[in-house]
Design a protein around this motif. Structure first.
Motif: not given
Length: 114
Positions: A21-26, A55-69
């Motif tokens: 799982y991947v989490k992006y934080e902006v 869309f983001v103003k000052d902070y954004w965070c979201e998780e994505f997945g599942p992914f594989y090797t």
């Protein structure tokens, strides 16, 4: 001959057992205009051209997945600017694993799963 062909093609396949799982934080950096929304594009499957827009103003965070090797994900924020947001990428193995910070960059980042 068929066994050799099967062995060669199986080396190119993704590991479909291990899920990641991947989490992006902006986060906007000082000086970024946070009164307006800025575009975020997340590509979750290069081979399928799967792009999601946020869309983001000052902070954004979201998780994505599942992914594989071997799979790739990519994020770009506030294009074409390259110095307005800090992007942090976290990866965890399995649904209940611990998040590990794998990279930190300005406005864009790509990750290839181990």
């Amino acid at each position: 001959m068929a066994i050799v062909g099967l062995a060669l093609t199986s080396c190119e396949m993704f590991d479909t057992e291990t899920k990641y799982y991947v989490k992006y934080e902006v986060e906007a950096v000082e000086g970024t205009d946070i009164s307006e929304y800025h575009q975020i594009l997340v590509v979750t499957a290069w081979d399928k051209n799967d792009v999601t827009e946020f869309f983001v103003k000052d902070y954004w965070c979201e998780e994505f997945g599942p992914f594989y090797t071997g799979e790739d994900t990519y994020i770009i924020v506030d294009s074409p600017n390259l110095d307005t947001f800090l992007v942090r990428v976290y990866v965890k193995e399995g649904k209940y694993g611990d998040w590990q910070l794998v990279s930190e960059a300005w406005n864009q980042e790509s990750v290839q799963l181990p």
